[in-house]
Write a protein that holds these residues in place. Sequence first.
Motif, PDB file in Angstrom:
ATOM      1  N   LEU A   1       0.831  -1.202   0.000  1.00  0.00           N
ATOM      2  CA  LEU A   1       0.000   0.000   0.000  1.00  0.00           C
ATOM      3  C   LEU A   1       0.869   1.258   0.000  1.00  0.00           C
ATOM      4  CD1 LEU A   1      -2.752  -1.091   2.565  1.00  0.00           C
ATOM      5  CD2 LEU A   1      -3.093  -0.656   0.130  1.00  0.00           C
TER       6      LEU A   1
ATOM      7  N   LYS B   1       2.432   1.756  -3.445  1.00  0.00           N
ATOM      8  CA  LYS B   1       1.450   2.224  -4.430  1.00  0.00           C
ATOM      9  C   LYS B   1       0.925   3.629  -4.119  1.00  0.00           C
ATOM     10  CE  LYS B   1       1.575  -1.579  -6.820  1.00  0.00           C
ATOM     11  NZ  LYS B   1       2.133  -1.592  -8.193  1.00  0.00           N
TER      12      LYS B   1
ATOM     13  N   LEU C   1      -0.792   4.677  -1.450  1.00  0.00           N
ATOM     14  CA  LEU C   1      -2.100   4.766  -0.788  1.00  0.00           C
ATOM     15  C   LEU C   1      -1.982   5.057   0.703  1.00  0.00           C
ATOM     16  CD1 LEU C   1      -4.009   1.917  -2.632  1.00  0.00           C
ATOM     17  CD2 LEU C   1      -4.184   4.382  -2.977  1.00  0.00           C
TER      18      LEU C   1
ATOM     19  N   ALA D   1      -3.615   7.362   6.055  1.00  0.00           N
ATOM     20  CA  ALA D   1      -4.128   7.408   4.682  1.00  0.00           C
ATOM     21  C   ALA D   1      -3.453   8.547   3.925  1.00  0.00           C
ATOM     22  CB  ALA D   1      -5.636   7.604   4.690  1.00  0.00           C
ATOM     23  N   SER D   2      -2.965   8.235   2.722  1.00  0.00           N
ATOM     24  CA  SER D   2      -2.364   9.278   1.883  1.00  0.00           C
ATOM     25  C   SER D   2      -3.472  10.160   1.304  1.00  0.00           C
ATOM     26  CB  SER D   2      -1.577   8.638   0.741  1.00  0.00           C
ATOM     27  OG  SER D   2      -2.473   8.004  -0.167  1.00  0.00           O
TER      28      SER D   2
ATOM     29  N   LEU E   1      -5.640   8.118  -1.039  1.00  0.00           N
ATOM     30  CA  LEU E   1      -6.625   7.244  -0.398  1.00  0.00           C
ATOM     31  C   LEU E   1      -7.738   8.064   0.241  1.00  0.00           C
ATOM     32  CD1 LEU E   1      -7.558   4.430   0.352  1.00  0.00           C
ATOM     33  CD2 LEU E   1      -6.031   4.487   2.343  1.00  0.00           C
TER      34      LEU E   1
ATOM     35  N   TRP F   1     -10.202   8.715  -2.341  1.00  0.00           N
ATOM     36  CA  TRP F   1     -11.072   7.562  -2.617  1.00  0.00           C
ATOM     37  C   TRP F   1     -12.206   7.478  -1.602  1.00  0.00           C
ATOM     38  CZ3 TRP F   1      -7.677   2.709  -4.122  1.00  0.00           C
ATOM     39  CH2 TRP F   1      -6.949   3.006  -5.282  1.00  0.00           C
TER      40      TRP F   1
END
Length: 407
Positions: free
Chosen positions: A32, A35, A37, A60-61, A64, A67
């Motif tokens: 994660l 990538k 996220l 959380a990035s 993310l 999202w």
Amino acid sequence: IGVSMSVNAWKTNSRYNALHLSKKLIPIIQTLHDKGLIDLSKGSYTAPGAKGNRSTRIRASEALQGWFAQAQFDREDIGQAEGQEVIILKDQAGEQLEYDDTPETNLMREELKAYNSLMRASFVDIPSQDNPVISILDEESRHRRIIRLGGCAPLTRRIFSRNSWQMNGRFYGGWWQRVDEDWRANIFINDAPTVEVDFQGLHVKMIYAQQGEELVGDPYDLSANNFQWIPNHQLRSWTKRLVLTALNAKEKSSAYRAFRDGFPAGDSARSQMDEELDWLLEAFLSRNPKLQGYLFTDKGIELMRLDGEITALIHSHFTDKGIPVLSVHDSYIIECSHVTELQEVMAKASEAIVGMPLSTSIKLPDLPEVTDATDKAVQEHAQGRVVVRSPGYLDRLARFEARMVYE
């Protein structure tokens, strides 16, 4: 959040691992991060090379977070894991220990599960807060603590220490335990004003009760003494903090150091010499001779076991009646209409545990503490205060009520 990247840290069958998470999460976390996220900070969140707080941290990035925003997730959509352990036993280093259940631990767990169930169905918030966070500066670390209000009900746990069921046993978890009494005075439960009732000089009076004597009055009131180097308005608070620190310490030098370190930079308490603190404790012991021999003996953690038992009785009484009560170790917050009943229950609970009812006082915003007040008087005082329900609070309340209908 903190997460271990060591395979040895993941104990799938531990009673503290309700989701049975395993070491398989380690490569998932790394992927994660690769990538983009999650953000990941290895070693220490505090600062590079810091001695404490060395767990890897993840969050959380921005990607993310985007999202989640598109998916329209709120914090309130995420609940607690079923079967999460609420009776915690820790060792000397503060690490969680496995243990075998007994009839007593099973009973404690069932009572606490019922309390948590009631709290999940209760709305605890501060109407004036449009944004559901409180930012508090930690004077010792100089870092800000962010405390989130409302939303998911915090899980209350009961924690025992030093590999002993006779040590600690207090209840932890509510955000109201991490704010001062000025913030707590503004708490609403189910959109109704509250009042806080506390035991006066709880641990000091417990020691008297254990010796079969009742302590009348405020044990920390040393106003008759002349301490020219202590501001009058700070005398009681300094005395209380010093005594409680001494009860929880094993020796004098560490207690005095902890007392001074507990005040912000520039506060005159930080410059108090050991000799001056000796005089303050001598004056306290002169007023409270029954505490001779109890200071600097690590007595506090045993007294916490007793006040934890008192809290358990108070929780159970109001949980059985479906009335939410918030505990802050030696004080309790409840809707104004139940203040008389709360005082009666506190008296009965303390008598059951230490052999005599301990005195209580009511904290009314903008007024001195009082030992007795009717439900009507407390409600009239609460209604006389101007309370503005912010748009953010009203939105949180509406969303909470909608969730309760759905559940």
